[in-house]
Design an enzyme around this catalytic site. Structure first.
Site, PDB file in Angstrom:
ATOM      1  CE  LYS A  52      -4.427  -1.746   1.260  1.00  0.00           C
ATOM      2  NZ  LYS A  52      -5.551  -1.868   2.137  1.00  0.00           N
ATOM      3  CE  LYS A 108      -6.522  -7.482  -1.578  1.00  0.00           C
ATOM      4  NZ  LYS A 108      -7.167  -7.146  -0.315  1.00  0.00           N
ATOM      5  CE  LYS A 149     -13.447  -2.391   0.915  1.00  0.00           C
ATOM      6  NZ  LYS A 149     -12.827  -2.384   2.225  1.00  0.00           N
TER       7      LYS A 149
HETATM    8  N1  AQP Z   1     -10.111 -10.290  -3.028  1.00  0.00           N
HETATM    9  C1  AQP Z   1     -10.485 -10.756  -1.843  1.00  0.00           C
HETATM   10  N2  AQP Z   1     -10.807 -12.062  -1.692  1.00  0.00           N
HETATM   11  C2  AQP Z   1     -11.209 -12.541  -0.480  1.00  0.00           C
HETATM   12  N3  AQP Z   1     -11.329 -11.782   0.623  1.00  0.00           N
HETATM   13  C3  AQP Z   1     -11.028 -10.471   0.518  1.00  0.00           C
HETATM   14  N4  AQP Z   1     -11.054  -9.456   1.392  1.00  0.00           N
HETATM   15  C4  AQP Z   1     -10.661  -8.313   0.767  1.00  0.00           C
HETATM   16  N5  AQP Z   1     -10.376  -8.570  -0.513  1.00  0.00           N
HETATM   17  C5  AQP Z   1     -10.602  -9.896  -0.708  1.00  0.00           C
HETATM   18  C6  AQP Z   1     -11.469  -9.588   2.795  1.00  0.00           C
HETATM   19  O1  AQP Z   1     -12.508  -8.662   3.031  1.00  0.00           O
HETATM   20  C7  AQP Z   1     -12.439  -8.241   4.397  1.00  0.00           C
HETATM   21  C8  AQP Z   1     -12.560  -6.750   4.482  1.00  0.00           C
HETATM   22  O2  AQP Z   1     -11.481  -6.137   3.808  1.00  0.00           O
HETATM   23  P1  AQP Z   1     -11.042  -4.674   4.208  1.00  0.00           P
HETATM   24  O3  AQP Z   1     -12.158  -3.753   4.033  1.00  0.00           O
HETATM   25  O4  AQP Z   1     -10.464  -4.676   5.562  1.00  0.00           O
HETATM   26  O5  AQP Z   1      -9.914  -4.255   3.206  1.00  0.00           O
HETATM   27  P2  AQP Z   1      -8.784  -4.977   2.433  1.00  0.00           P
HETATM   28  O6  AQP Z   1      -8.430  -6.307   2.982  1.00  0.00           O
HETATM   29  O7  AQP Z   1      -7.686  -4.025   2.297  1.00  0.00           O
HETATM   30  O8  AQP Z   1      -9.573  -5.245   1.094  1.00  0.00           O
HETATM   31  P3  AQP Z   1      -9.704  -4.524  -0.270  1.00  0.00           P
HETATM   32  O9  AQP Z   1     -11.152  -4.535  -0.563  1.00  0.00           O
HETATM   33  O10 AQP Z   1      -8.865  -5.174  -1.256  1.00  0.00           O
HETATM   34  O11 AQP Z   1      -9.230  -3.027  -0.083  1.00  0.00           O
HETATM   35  P4  AQP Z   1      -7.909  -2.369  -0.629  1.00  0.00           P
HETATM   36  O12 AQP Z   1      -8.118  -2.123  -2.073  1.00  0.00           O
HETATM   37  O13 AQP Z   1      -7.845  -1.101   0.165  1.00  0.00           O
HETATM   38  O14 AQP Z   1      -6.771  -3.316  -0.370  1.00  0.00           O
HETATM   39  C9  AQP Z   1     -11.128  -8.773   4.969  1.00  0.00           C
HETATM   40  O15 AQP Z   1     -11.400  -9.921   5.764  1.00  0.00           O
HETATM   41  C10 AQP Z   1     -10.354  -9.159   3.753  1.00  0.00           C
HETATM   42  O16 AQP Z   1      -9.480 -10.243   4.008  1.00  0.00           O
END
Ligand code: AQP
Length: 350
Positions: free
Chosen positions: A118, A211, A214
């Site tokens: 990040k 992955k 968001k």
């Molecule tokens: N691609 C994914 N597959 C399975 N699980 C996922 N999670 C996120 N992406 C995937 C799970 O969703 C939960 C909430 O995630 P978060 O809001 O804490 O943010 P994150 O893990 O940083 O997910 P994002 O959506 O991918 O955001 P960015 O783009 O900011 O990195 C967690 O349990 C996560 O494991």
């Protein structure tokens, strides 16, 4: 020592809640309600760790906090039986994070891959909060002395750090913990990650090695929970594939990340195994399979999107869920903080 089994997990209100969040986390949140006491948290303090341009500013943060809450409820989380709240309403998260900042080691945080991803190349310019994110996450979980944490695969390393922090706190303060009546010298449990189901890591629709996220700049890389049927169909039809037909057995998916991802999504949404899905679609072209995947996705996600829309149109109701949940969370947190302060030696009013 036997800790009371309790589930905690959080989702950041950073917009674009997607199929990865749903299948990797929220679906498991719903299942665990049958067997555990659960706390599900919209982790708004974590959202601030990214630049304002990523989380969108105050109005967007509030909107996204309500939207994630709506997604929880629309997916089947029962906010009466379990606890749904937003992190910033319970000050114990920040208080315990400070104590844990003094327990965690810089060397541990330096190994966290999510920070490296990040922060990117411009590490000097990343917020201190982004670096400290996993310590706040440990505080989120251990403030409720939670024993189980359902998360996607990407959070595994952070969970290991939470376990290390719990263990080091128990070691550092072992005598004090015992003298405060915790005879085995264990105050915090070591939380277990629950990384289960066929979709613990849903990949981008544009690149099967990345992955679904968001923050991906391409909206076509993910299916958002709020996408309508036409958008879902468009995104799945455009999803990257390879020229071969689908294999008939699961081992044929090796080294075919896009095919593996789409079959995994189908399996997770239909509650079947990948092998079972391939018995039906193996040997066929992607176009037929994609049509069935569109139908399945729309059937599963449309009711959730409709309910989310209904809920976000009533922000007063959503806020009342968060306020009531925070009141209940605060009661549990207060007990942990009282004992933690006594164990550490902070003088307080009794
Ligand atoms: N691609 C994914 N597959 C399975 N699980 C996922 N999670 C996120 N992406 C995937 C799970 O969703 C939960 C909430 O995630 P978060 O809001 O804490 O943010 P994150 O893990 O940083 O997910 P994002 O959506 O991918 O955001 P960015 O783009 O900011 O990195 C967690 O349990 C996560 O494991």
């Amino acid at each position: 020592m036997a800790f009371v089994e309790r589930v905690f997990s959080g989702v950041q209100p950073t917009g674009n809640l997607h199929l990865g969040n749903y299948l990797g986390a929220i679906v498991n949140f719903v299942k665990l309600q049958e067997t555990h006491n659960c706390l599900y948290c919209v982790v708004d303090m974590h959202a601030l760790t990214q630049p304002v341009s990523v989380w969108g500013g105050p109005a967007e943060l509030a909107r996204n906090t309500r939207e994630v809450t709506a997604a929880f409820i629309a997916s089947g989380i029962d906010a009466k039986k379990h606890i749904v709240f937003n992190q910033s309403q319970v000050s114990g998260h920040a208080e315990l994070a400070w104590i844990f900042n003094c327990v965690a080691r810089v060397g541990w945080l330096n190994r966290m891959t999510q920070f490296k991803e990040k922060a990117g190349k411009d590490r000097e310019n990343a917020s201190v909060g982004l670096y400290d994110y996993p310590v706040l996450m440990a505080a989120d979980i251990l403030l409720y002395r939670a024993t189980h944490v359902p998360v996607g695969e990407d959070q595994k390393q952070h969970l290991e750090l939470s376990r290390d922090i719990a263990q080091k706190f128990n070691n550092d303060f072992g005598d004090s913990i015992r003298s405060h009546g915790f005879n085995e010298g264990l105050f915090f449990p070591q939380p277990e990650p629950l990384i289960t189901g066929p979709a613990t890591r849903v990949m981008s629709l544009r690149d099967g090695t990345k992955k679904m996220s968001k923050s991906d700049s391409s909206d076509n890389s993910r299916i958002n929970l709020t996408d309508d049927a036409d958008i879902i169909a468009q995104k799945i039809r455009k999803a990257k594939t390879d020229p071969e037909p689908l294999p008939s057995e699961e081992k044929g998916l090796e080294a075919r990340p896009e095919a593996d991802n789409l079959v995994g999504i189908f399996a997770a949404l239909s509650g079947r195994t990948k092998s079972d899905v391939l018995v039906e679609f193996g040997g066929g072209q992607f176009s037929n399979f994609k049509n069935s995947l569109v139908e399945l996705c729309v059937a599963k996600l449309s009711p959730i999107a409709a309910e989310m829309k209904r809920l976000v149109a009533d922000p007063g109701y959503v806020d009342s869920i968060l306020i009531e949940g925070a009141n209940r969370a605060r009661d549990i947190a207060a007990e942990t903080m009282k004992s933690t302060k006594d164990i550490v030696g902070f003088v307080r009013k009794h």
